[in-house]
Design a protein around this motif. Structure first.
Motif, PDB file in Angstrom:
ATOM      1  N   VAL A 165      -0.300   2.930 -10.366  1.00  0.00           N
ATOM      2  CA  VAL A 165       0.426   2.924  -9.090  1.00  0.00           C
ATOM      3  C   VAL A 165       1.644   2.025  -9.217  1.00  0.00           C
ATOM      4  CG1 VAL A 165       0.301   2.413  -6.623  1.00  0.00           C
ATOM      5  CG2 VAL A 165      -1.697   3.338  -7.811  1.00  0.00           C
ATOM      6  N   ARG A 166       2.804   2.529  -8.781  1.00  0.00           N
ATOM      7  CA  ARG A 166       4.060   1.797  -8.891  1.00  0.00           C
ATOM      8  C   ARG A 166       4.608   1.444  -7.510  1.00  0.00           C
ATOM      9  NH1 ARG A 166       6.485   2.363 -13.960  1.00  0.00           N
ATOM     10  NH2 ARG A 166       8.506   1.864 -13.067  1.00  0.00           N
ATOM     11  N   VAL A 167       5.133   0.220  -7.396  1.00  0.00           N
ATOM     12  CA  VAL A 167       5.929  -0.189  -6.239  1.00  0.00           C
ATOM     13  C   VAL A 167       7.156  -0.879  -6.812  1.00  0.00           C
ATOM     14  CG1 VAL A 167       6.060  -1.479  -4.093  1.00  0.00           C
ATOM     15  CG2 VAL A 167       3.868  -0.498  -4.823  1.00  0.00           C
ATOM     16  N   GLY A 168       8.284  -0.174  -6.788  1.00  0.00           N
ATOM     17  CA  GLY A 168       9.456  -0.638  -7.504  1.00  0.00           C
ATOM     18  C   GLY A 168      10.456  -1.391  -6.652  1.00  0.00           C
ATOM     19  N   THR A 169      11.308  -2.154  -7.329  1.00  0.00           N
ATOM     20  CA  THR A 169      12.449  -2.854  -6.721  1.00  0.00           C
ATOM     21  C   THR A 169      12.005  -3.698  -5.536  1.00  0.00           C
ATOM     22  OG1 THR A 169      13.723  -0.875  -7.344  1.00  0.00           O
ATOM     23  CG2 THR A 169      14.888  -2.572  -6.116  1.00  0.00           C
ATOM     24  N   ILE A 170      11.062  -4.598  -5.791  1.00  0.00           N
ATOM     25  CA  ILE A 170      10.513  -5.416  -4.704  1.00  0.00           C
ATOM     26  C   ILE A 170      11.290  -6.714  -4.495  1.00  0.00           C
ATOM     27  CG2 ILE A 170       8.221  -4.461  -5.166  1.00  0.00           C
ATOM     28  CD1 ILE A 170       7.420  -7.245  -6.232  1.00  0.00           C
ATOM     29  N   GLU A 171      12.244  -7.043  -5.396  1.00  0.00           N
ATOM     30  CA  GLU A 171      12.831  -8.382  -5.384  1.00  0.00           C
ATOM     31  C   GLU A 171      13.641  -8.688  -4.124  1.00  0.00           C
ATOM     32  OE1 GLU A 171      15.428  -5.702  -8.012  1.00  0.00           O
ATOM     33  OE2 GLU A 171      13.282  -6.144  -7.798  1.00  0.00           O
ATOM     34  N   HIS A 172      14.313  -7.697  -3.528  1.00  0.00           N
ATOM     35  CA  HIS A 172      15.145  -7.990  -2.360  1.00  0.00           C
ATOM     36  C   HIS A 172      14.301  -8.259  -1.119  1.00  0.00           C
ATOM     37  CE1 HIS A 172      18.675  -5.594  -4.357  1.00  0.00           C
ATOM     38  NE2 HIS A 172      18.301  -6.655  -5.039  1.00  0.00           N
ATOM     39  N   TYR A 177       1.232 -11.155 -12.328  1.00  0.00           N
ATOM     40  CA  TYR A 177       0.681 -10.380 -13.441  1.00  0.00           C
ATOM     41  C   TYR A 177       0.746  -8.871 -13.206  1.00  0.00           C
ATOM     42  CZ  TYR A 177      -0.938 -15.020 -14.607  1.00  0.00           C
ATOM     43  OH  TYR A 177      -0.971 -16.364 -14.892  1.00  0.00           O
ATOM     44  N   LEU A 178       1.192  -8.464 -12.024  1.00  0.00           N
ATOM     45  CA  LEU A 178       1.361  -7.041 -11.735  1.00  0.00           C
ATOM     46  C   LEU A 178       2.783  -6.556 -11.983  1.00  0.00           C
ATOM     47  CD1 LEU A 178      -0.761  -6.459  -8.497  1.00  0.00           C
ATOM     48  CD2 LEU A 178      -1.266  -5.699 -10.812  1.00  0.00           C
ATOM     49  N   ILE A 179       3.691  -7.445 -12.327  1.00  0.00           N
ATOM     50  CA  ILE A 179       5.072  -7.036 -12.622  1.00  0.00           C
ATOM     51  C   ILE A 179       5.112  -6.569 -14.071  1.00  0.00           C
ATOM     52  CG2 ILE A 179       7.495  -7.731 -12.631  1.00  0.00           C
ATOM     53  CD1 ILE A 179       6.119  -7.613  -9.858  1.00  0.00           C
ATOM     54  N   ASN A 180       4.962  -5.264 -14.238  1.00  0.00           N
ATOM     55  CA  ASN A 180       4.814  -4.686 -15.573  1.00  0.00           C
ATOM     56  C   ASN A 180       5.939  -3.724 -15.943  1.00  0.00           C
ATOM     57  OD1 ASN A 180       2.334  -6.002 -16.311  1.00  0.00           O
ATOM     58  ND2 ASN A 180       1.321  -4.723 -14.785  1.00  0.00           N
ATOM     59  N   ASP A 181       6.997  -3.697 -15.133  1.00  0.00           N
ATOM     60  CA  ASP A 181       8.210  -2.959 -15.475  1.00  0.00           C
ATOM     61  C   ASP A 181       9.375  -3.758 -14.907  1.00  0.00           C
ATOM     62  OD1 ASP A 181      10.333  -1.226 -15.937  1.00  0.00           O
ATOM     63  OD2 ASP A 181       9.347   0.532 -15.053  1.00  0.00           O
ATOM     64  N   GLY A 186      -4.529   4.694  -3.294  1.00  0.00           N
ATOM     65  CA  GLY A 186      -3.970   4.363  -1.988  1.00  0.00           C
ATOM     66  C   GLY A 186      -4.504   3.072  -1.399  1.00  0.00           C
ATOM     67  N   GLU A 187      -5.256   2.312  -2.193  1.00  0.00           N
ATOM     68  CA  GLU A 187      -5.797   1.043  -1.704  1.00  0.00           C
ATOM     69  C   GLU A 187      -4.722  -0.049  -1.701  1.00  0.00           C
ATOM     70  OE1 GLU A 187      -9.153   0.161  -4.141  1.00  0.00           O
ATOM     71  OE2 GLU A 187     -10.380   1.802  -3.316  1.00  0.00           O
ATOM     72  N   ILE A 188      -4.990  -1.110  -0.968  1.00  0.00           N
ATOM     73  CA  ILE A 188      -4.067  -2.246  -0.871  1.00  0.00           C
ATOM     74  C   ILE A 188      -3.961  -2.953  -2.224  1.00  0.00           C
ATOM     75  CG2 ILE A 188      -3.775  -4.547   0.144  1.00  0.00           C
ATOM     76  CD1 ILE A 188      -4.901  -3.403   2.753  1.00  0.00           C
ATOM     77  N   ARG A 226       0.850  -1.194   0.000  1.00  0.00           N
ATOM     78  CA  ARG A 226       0.000   0.000   0.000  1.00  0.00           C
ATOM     79  C   ARG A 226       0.875   1.229   0.000  1.00  0.00           C
ATOM     80  NH1 ARG A 226      -3.264   3.667   3.005  1.00  0.00           N
ATOM     81  NH2 ARG A 226      -2.332   3.121   5.012  1.00  0.00           N
ATOM     82  N   ARG A 227       0.601   2.137  -0.929  1.00  0.00           N
ATOM     83  CA  ARG A 227       1.305   3.415  -1.013  1.00  0.00           C
ATOM     84  C   ARG A 227       0.607   4.419  -0.090  1.00  0.00           C
ATOM     85  NH1 ARG A 227       3.802   4.753  -5.913  1.00  0.00           N
ATOM     86  NH2 ARG A 227       3.865   6.866  -5.037  1.00  0.00           N
ATOM     87  N   THR A 228       1.217   4.737   1.043  1.00  0.00           N
ATOM     88  CA  THR A 228       0.591   5.633   2.012  1.00  0.00           C
ATOM     89  C   THR A 228       0.634   7.087   1.570  1.00  0.00           C
ATOM     90  OG1 THR A 228       2.670   5.827   3.249  1.00  0.00           O
ATOM     91  CG2 THR A 228       1.155   4.088   3.922  1.00  0.00           C
ATOM     92  N   ASP A 229       1.418   7.398   0.538  1.00  0.00           N
ATOM     93  CA  ASP A 229       1.472   8.775   0.027  1.00  0.00           C
ATOM     94  C   ASP A 229       0.385   9.058  -1.003  1.00  0.00           C
ATOM     95  OD1 ASP A 229       2.915   6.872  -1.541  1.00  0.00           O
ATOM     96  OD2 ASP A 229       3.732   8.506  -2.748  1.00  0.00           O
ATOM     97  N   LEU A 230      -0.416   8.068  -1.329  1.00  0.00           N
ATOM     98  CA  LEU A 230      -1.477   8.230  -2.320  1.00  0.00           C
ATOM     99  C   LEU A 230      -2.839   8.102  -1.658  1.00  0.00           C
ATOM    100  CD1 LEU A 230      -0.022   6.035  -5.217  1.00  0.00           C
ATOM    101  CD2 LEU A 230       0.203   8.514  -4.914  1.00  0.00           C
ATOM    102  N   GLY A 231      -3.808   8.837  -2.182  1.00  0.00           N
ATOM    103  CA  GLY A 231      -5.144   8.784  -1.624  1.00  0.00           C
ATOM    104  C   GLY A 231      -6.121   8.107  -2.556  1.00  0.00           C
TER     105      GLY A 231
END
Length: 305
Positions: free
Chosen positions: A73-80, A56-60, A48-50, A39-44
């Motif tokens: 909505v982007r959540v980047g560099t999640i692999e680590h 299928y959401l890995i689009n970059d 800003g939803e979960i 969840r991006r807490t900086d977005l409304g």
């Protein structure tokens, strides 16, 4: 084997490797069968939803695995962080952040391992679900390939290839069978890496803006620039395994099978997951209610607190 979540919330701050932005990150416990979500807490509003994670959401996949939703909505560099969650067998967690990218920390998954240790891990009541590979599945691209094969456990074999003298000093291939080797000892400390000559190109595409010698191995024309050197003689290929563990755990479940790759990366790893899921003959969902039936690779998951 039971599902797992965190015992309590835990927070950390850091910098995004590609965005260069300051990031506040909090990991929360989550209910059974809810999976890994963000969840991006900086977005409304709707943005800003979960976001429930799926392959299928890995689009970059430019230099990382990045969630991009239909609404942008982007959540980047999640692999680590996903790699660390896989190491501890965390089935359910909510990851909140106030920026478009997970912080890079030191470029490995070890800081996230420490976060999970501090938060504590608890068993839940529902059974953990595993995806069991039933037949070989392969994805090939020009000059690279990845494949799953049936195997009673979890094993990864990767080979890298770079035309650079630094990479000639150690074996390009590393294999780890998690039945006999520890992720934390053998993989978690391996850092991301990049070439000095690529820095300007990356930054022209707004990538690598937060990278420096404290969170990545940087290589010039002849050598490693980091004054402390490498953490493992073959740190580069071990980091590729760290990435692969995280990329595969985007599925949200442990995989019973063997993964092999030649010059693998985020895009082709994700393509393999999607290819497996396209045909029910490739896999089955399994549970192990009796400890003696559990594949050996999962016996050594750190125990719940």
């Amino acid at each position: 084997m039971l599902q797992r979540t965190l015992a309590r919330p835990i927070s950390v701050t850091g910098v995004g490797l590609h965005s260069g932005e300051r990031v506040a990150l909090t990991l929360h416990p989550a209910s059974e069968n809810s999976g890994i979500s963000f969840r991006r807490t900086d977005l409304g509003g709707k943005q800003g939803e979960i976001i429930a994670l799926t392959p299928y959401l890995i689009n970059d996949t430019r230099l990382s695995s990045t969630v991009v939703t239909d609404s942008g909505v982007r959540v980047g560099t999640i692999e680590h962080i996903m790699s660390a969650l896989a190491a501890y067998g965390i089935d359910n967690a909510l990851i909140e952040l106030n920026a478009p990218e997970i912080p890079i920390m030191d470029g490995s998954s070890l800081p996230f391992i420490y976060l999970l240790q501090d938060a504590g891990i608890i068993d839940q009541k529902a059974q953990k679900r595993f995806l069991k590979i039933l037949k070989p599945v392969e994805v090939k691209e020009t000059g690279k390939w990845v494949r799953f094969t049936p195997y009673n456990g979890f094993k990864i074999t990767l080979t890298i290839e770079f035309d650079h003298p630094v990479f000639n000093r150690s074996s390009p291939t590393f294999e780890i069978d998690f039945a006999g080797k520890s992720y934390i000892d053998e993989i978690a400390r391996a850092r991301t890496f990049g070439f000095m000559q690529e820095v300007e190109l990356m930054r022209s595409h707004n990538l690598g803006l937060g990278g420096n010698l404290s969170n990545a191995i940087v290589i010039d024309d002849t050598d490693v620039l980091n004054p402390e050197g490498l953490r493992y003689p073959d740190e580069f290929v071990r980091h590729k395994i760290l990435d692969a563990v995280g990329d595969l755990y985007i599925l949200g479940h442990p995989i019973v099978g063997a993964f092999e790759g030649y010059k693998s990366g985020h895009a082709i790893n994700n393509a393999l997951l999607r290819t497996v899921l396209t045909d029910p003959a490739n896999y089955e969902w399994v549970e192990f209610k009796n400890e003696e039936d559990l594949p050996p690779a999962f016996h050594k998951l750190p125990r719940a607190a």
